[in-house]
Design a protein around this motif. Structure first.
Motif, short mmCIF file in Angstrom:
data_model
loop_
_atom_site.label_atom_id
_atom_site.label_comp_id
_atom_site.label_asym_id
_atom_site.label_seq_id
_atom_site.Cartn_x
_atom_site.Cartn_y
_atom_site.Cartn_z
N LEU A 116 65.20 11.75 7.23
CA LEU A 116 66.08 11.49 8.35
C LEU A 116 67.45 12.07 8.05
O LEU A 116 67.94 11.93 6.93
N CYS A 117 68.05 12.72 9.02
CA CYS A 117 69.42 13.20 8.86
C CYS A 117 70.05 13.36 10.22
O CYS A 117 69.36 13.36 11.24
N SER A 118 71.38 13.48 10.23
CA SER A 118 72.12 13.53 11.48
C SER A 118 73.06 14.71 11.53
O SER A 118 73.57 15.16 10.49
N GLY A 119 73.30 15.17 12.76
CA GLY A 119 74.31 16.19 13.02
C GLY A 119 75.30 15.66 14.03
O GLY A 119 74.97 14.75 14.80
N MET A 120 76.48 16.24 14.05
CA MET A 120 77.54 15.76 14.95
C MET A 120 77.51 16.43 16.32
O MET A 120 78.14 15.96 17.25
N SER A 121 76.75 17.54 16.46
CA SER A 121 76.65 18.23 17.74
C SER A 121 75.24 18.77 17.90
O SER A 121 74.50 18.89 16.91
N ASP A 122 74.85 19.11 19.14
CA ASP A 122 73.53 19.67 19.36
C ASP A 122 73.38 20.99 18.60
O ASP A 122 72.31 21.28 18.07
N ARG A 123 74.45 21.74 18.51
CA ARG A 123 74.41 23.01 17.78
C ARG A 123 74.13 22.78 16.29
O ARG A 123 73.34 23.50 15.67
N GLN A 124 74.77 21.76 15.71
CA GLN A 124 74.53 21.46 14.30
C GLN A 124 73.11 20.95 14.07
O GLN A 124 72.46 21.33 13.11
N VAL A 125 72.62 20.09 14.95
CA VAL A 125 71.25 19.57 14.85
C VAL A 125 70.27 20.75 14.83
O VAL A 125 69.37 20.82 13.98
N THR A 126 70.46 21.67 15.75
CA THR A 126 69.58 22.84 15.83
C THR A 126 69.70 23.71 14.59
O THR A 126 68.69 24.18 14.05
N ALA A 127 70.92 23.89 14.08
CA ALA A 127 71.13 24.71 12.87
C ALA A 127 70.45 24.09 11.66
O ALA A 127 69.82 24.80 10.87
N TYR B 265 55.20 18.42 9.27
CA TYR B 265 54.50 19.17 8.23
C TYR B 265 53.25 18.44 7.74
O TYR B 265 52.74 18.75 6.68
N GLY B 266 52.78 17.47 8.51
CA GLY B 266 51.57 16.76 8.13
C GLY B 266 51.86 15.63 7.17
O GLY B 266 51.93 14.48 7.56
N ASP B 267 52.06 15.97 5.89
CA ASP B 267 52.33 14.94 4.88
C ASP B 267 53.74 14.39 4.98
O ASP B 267 54.04 13.33 4.44
N PHE B 268 54.63 15.13 5.62
CA PHE B 268 55.98 14.64 5.83
C PHE B 268 56.51 15.16 7.17
O PHE B 268 56.06 16.19 7.67
N VAL B 269 57.46 14.40 7.72
CA VAL B 269 58.08 14.75 8.99
C VAL B 269 59.59 14.72 8.80
O VAL B 269 60.14 13.76 8.25
N VAL B 270 60.25 15.79 9.22
CA VAL B 270 61.71 15.88 9.15
C VAL B 270 62.26 15.56 10.54
O VAL B 270 61.86 16.18 11.52
N HIS B 271 63.15 14.57 10.60
CA HIS B 271 63.81 14.18 11.84
C HIS B 271 65.29 14.56 11.72
O HIS B 271 65.96 14.09 10.81
N VAL B 272 65.76 15.40 12.63
CA VAL B 272 67.18 15.75 12.66
C VAL B 272 67.73 15.22 13.98
O VAL B 272 67.31 15.66 15.05
N PHE B 273 68.60 14.25 13.87
CA PHE B 273 69.13 13.55 15.04
C PHE B 273 70.57 13.95 15.34
O PHE B 273 71.36 14.17 14.43
N LEU B 274 70.92 13.95 16.62
CA LEU B 274 72.31 13.86 17.00
C LEU B 274 72.71 12.43 16.64
O LEU B 274 71.95 11.49 16.92
N SER B 275 73.86 12.24 16.00
CA SER B 275 74.25 10.91 15.50
C SER B 275 74.09 9.81 16.55
O SER B 275 73.55 8.74 16.27
N SER B 276 74.55 10.07 17.77
CA SER B 276 74.49 9.05 18.84
C SER B 276 73.04 8.71 19.21
O SER B 276 72.74 7.56 19.55
N VAL B 277 72.16 9.69 19.14
CA VAL B 277 70.74 9.45 19.47
C VAL B 277 70.10 8.60 18.38
O VAL B 277 69.34 7.67 18.67
N ARG B 278 70.42 8.89 17.12
CA ARG B 278 69.89 8.10 16.01
C ARG B 278 70.33 6.64 16.13
O ARG B 278 69.53 5.72 15.94
N GLU B 279 71.59 6.44 16.48
CA GLU B 279 72.10 5.08 16.67
C GLU B 279 71.40 4.40 17.85
O GLU B 279 71.00 3.24 17.76
#
Length: 124
Positions: A47-58, A90-104
């Motif tokens: 799990l991780c967060s970005g501060m903008s949609d551009r950062q989340v995508t990056a 990736y099957g055995d693991f899943v990476v979630h990249v959230f916009l901070s507000s969406v994660r909250e």
């Protein structure tokens, strides 16, 4: 799950590398969770967060491109266009990249709160 024949150690090491990749793109609040006791569809979450949609995508693009170079192809990618919540499966693991507000909003951390947290190296 795709990682047939791979050990849990290898998957965990890959997860830690993903955390490092996310950190390279300045992702915040990075957590690795062992969800084997809570989920039937995967073993680990990053799990991780970005501060903008551009950062989340990056962040998501960086993880995906780096893993592709290592021979890991995602089974699926969701949310990359919107940049609010990107899921890299990736099957055995899943990476979630959230916009901070969406994660909250979804309170994802509390939802999986009983999962064991995998320590990430401090140089992160």
């Amino acid at each position: 799950r795709s990682g047939r024949g791979k050990t849990a150690i290898t998957t965990r090491e890959t997860l830690v590398r993903c955390a490092r990749m996310a950190k390279e793109k300045k992702a915040a609040d990075i957590r690795a969770l062992d969800v084997r006791e809570q989920a039937t569809f995967t073993d680990y979450f990053l799990l991780c967060s970005g501060m903008s949609d551009r950062q989340v995508t990056a962040v998501a693009h960086h993880v995906e491109e780096s893993l592709t170079k290592e021979g890991f192809k995602p089974l699926g990618i969701e949310g990359i266009r919107e940049g609010r919540w990107v899921l890299l499966d990736y099957g055995d693991f899943v990476v979630h990249v959230f916009l901070s507000s969406v994660r909250e909003f979804y309170d994802f951390d509390r939802l999986w709160g009983s999962a064991h947290e995998i320590p990430l190296p401090q140089e992160q």
